[in-house]
Structures are given as C-alpha cells and as structure tokens.
Write a protein that holds these residues in place. Structure first.
Motif, PDB file in Angstrom:
ATOM      1  N   PHE A  84       0.833  -1.203   0.000  1.00  0.00           N
ATOM      2  CA  PHE A  84       0.000   0.000   0.000  1.00  0.00           C
ATOM      3  C   PHE A  84       0.872   1.259   0.000  1.00  0.00           C
ATOM      4  O   PHE A  84       0.638   2.189  -0.756  1.00  0.00           O
ATOM      5  N   LEU A  85       1.889   1.275   0.847  1.00  0.00           N
ATOM      6  CA  LEU A  85       2.755   2.455   0.948  1.00  0.00           C
ATOM      7  C   LEU A  85       3.559   2.687  -0.326  1.00  0.00           C
ATOM      8  O   LEU A  85       3.883   3.826  -0.662  1.00  0.00           O
ATOM      9  N   GLU A  86       3.871   1.626  -1.060  1.00  0.00           N
ATOM     10  CA  GLU A  86       4.601   1.773  -2.317  1.00  0.00           C
ATOM     11  C   GLU A  86       3.711   2.279  -3.442  1.00  0.00           C
ATOM     12  O   GLU A  86       4.155   3.065  -4.274  1.00  0.00           O
ATOM     13  N   ASP A  87       2.454   1.829  -3.470  1.00  0.00           N
ATOM     14  CA  ASP A  87       1.592   2.073  -4.630  1.00  0.00           C
ATOM     15  C   ASP A  87       0.548   3.161  -4.459  1.00  0.00           C
ATOM     16  O   ASP A  87      -0.068   3.569  -5.439  1.00  0.00           O
ATOM     17  N   THR A  88       0.309   3.638  -3.254  1.00  0.00           N
ATOM     18  CA  THR A  88      -0.817   4.537  -3.034  1.00  0.00           C
ATOM     19  C   THR A  88      -0.493   5.983  -3.382  1.00  0.00           C
ATOM     20  O   THR A  88       0.660   6.404  -3.343  1.00  0.00           O
ATOM     21  N   GLU A  89      -1.535   6.710  -3.707  1.00  0.00           N
ATOM     22  CA  GLU A  89      -1.407   8.154  -3.920  1.00  0.00           C
ATOM     23  C   GLU A  89      -1.699   8.827  -2.581  1.00  0.00           C
ATOM     24  O   GLU A  89      -2.796   8.724  -2.046  1.00  0.00           O
ATOM     25  N   LEU A  90      -0.697   9.513  -2.048  1.00  0.00           N
ATOM     26  CA  LEU A  90      -0.812  10.142  -0.736  1.00  0.00           C
ATOM     27  C   LEU A  90      -1.514  11.489  -0.848  1.00  0.00           C
ATOM     28  O   LEU A  90      -1.537  12.099  -1.919  1.00  0.00           O
ATOM     29  N   PRO A  91      -2.076  11.995   0.264  1.00  0.00           N
ATOM     30  CA  PRO A  91      -2.664  13.339   0.257  1.00  0.00           C
ATOM     31  C   PRO A  91      -1.613  14.369  -0.185  1.00  0.00           C
ATOM     32  O   PRO A  91      -0.410  14.162   0.016  1.00  0.00           O
TER      33      PRO A  91
END
Length: 187
Positions: free
Chosen positions: A22-29
């Motif tokens: 999740f941390l590798e692939d997600t778009e962060l705020p």
C-alpha cells in the motif's frame, strides 16, 4: 483541504505485506511527500514526510503507530473433531505464519502529533478500507463541518455525529472518586 481529528478509535489489522505494498503504490494526500516506515521490535511507526518546506526538520509530523503480531493462517478451516487417542496420525492442514500490523487504540495511541495529522488520518482511512478485520471510527472536522467515519471490516458504513445536552451517566461525577472529601488525602 483543512481538517482536524477529534475522536478516533481503531481495531484494524492487516497483513504487514499488504501495508508495505500500500505504501509503495498509493497516492498520498497532497500535503504528504512520503511515508517513512520504521520497525522497532514489534512496533511499526509510519511517519509523514511533509512536502511543505515551512515545516521545520525538528517539528514532529503526524505518525501512525501499530503493533506487529504473528498469526497462523490456514489455507482451509481446520476440522472440529473430538481428539482421538489411537495410533491414527492427524493430517496436517497447510498453513503459514503471517505478520499483521495492528492499529489498535484511541487517537493518541494510533495517530500521534499534530502537524499533518488530518492528512495522516486520510492514510489510515485508506488502510481501513483495505483491512478485512477490525473497525475504524472517528469524529472529524473537514472544511468547517463535523463528520463521522465508521469503517467495519473494509466497508464504509453510515455514521453520524450527535450533540447531546447532558453527558451519558457514568462518565461524570456519579461514579467517580470525590478527591476533595477523601479522608486519606485531606487530613
């Protein structure tokens, strides 16, 4: 986007491997440049790294804190049979030991520090939508409106904020210790 988190309670659990993906692939705020994942023994700390250079390097940014636990996961449900005392050998059910990140507790236990707190809550909310086990409930202010969030086992459910005139019984003076009239302290 502005916002604040007033109340939060979490019992979320998700496999550590899924959290890392999740941390590798997600778009962060937009306020968060990246999330730094640190593991100390059985504790995980996910720290927000700010895009804003006005936040000093010594200002503690928001972080999510989780414990790590190991759980045996079976490929199929083990049969529930009575124990046998004969010479029969039991057939072993295939399983593996999986590490889970457990975000459990109230606001200060799970979501710490105030700089970037609301954007980090949004990251926790996305994790709750991925999680198949546990709940996330929160009361927050977003763009000057109070909102309630309730996610149960990865599904967002309706929630509301109710303002009451009197607090619930048992939280106040009725069931507590009266320290002012305590004979052991006041003498």
């Amino acid at each position: 986007m502005t916002g604040r988190v007033f109340r939060l309670h979490s019992t979320l659990e998700l496999p550590l491997e899924e959290l890392e993906e999740f941390l590798e692939d997600t778009e962060l705020p937009p306020e968060i440049d990246s999330v730094d994942l640190t593991r100390r023994n059985n504790t995980l700390i996910l720290k927000a790294i700010s895009k804003d250079t006005d936040i000093g390097k010594y200002t503690p940014t928001a972080q999510l804190k989780a414990s790590v636990s190991e759980t045996r996961v079976y490929e199929e449900e083990p049969p529930k049979t009575a124990p046998t005392w004969g010479d029969e050998e039991e057939e072993e059910i295939p399983s593996e030991l999986v590490e889970f990140a457990c975000f459990k507790g109230d606001r200060e236990t799970v979501l710490q520090n105030t700089a970037l707190q609301f954007p980090m809550f949004l990251v926790l909310r996305e994790l709750a939508l991925l999680s198949e086990k546990g709940t996330l409930t929160a009361v927050l202010e977003k763009d000057d409106d109070l909102q309630a969030v309730r996610i149960v086992e990865g599904e967002e459910l309706p929630a509301s904020v109710e303002v009451v005139e009197k607090p619930r019984q048992g939280n106040g003076e009725d069931g507590g210790v009266n320290w002012r009239d305590n004979k052991f302290i006041s003498e």
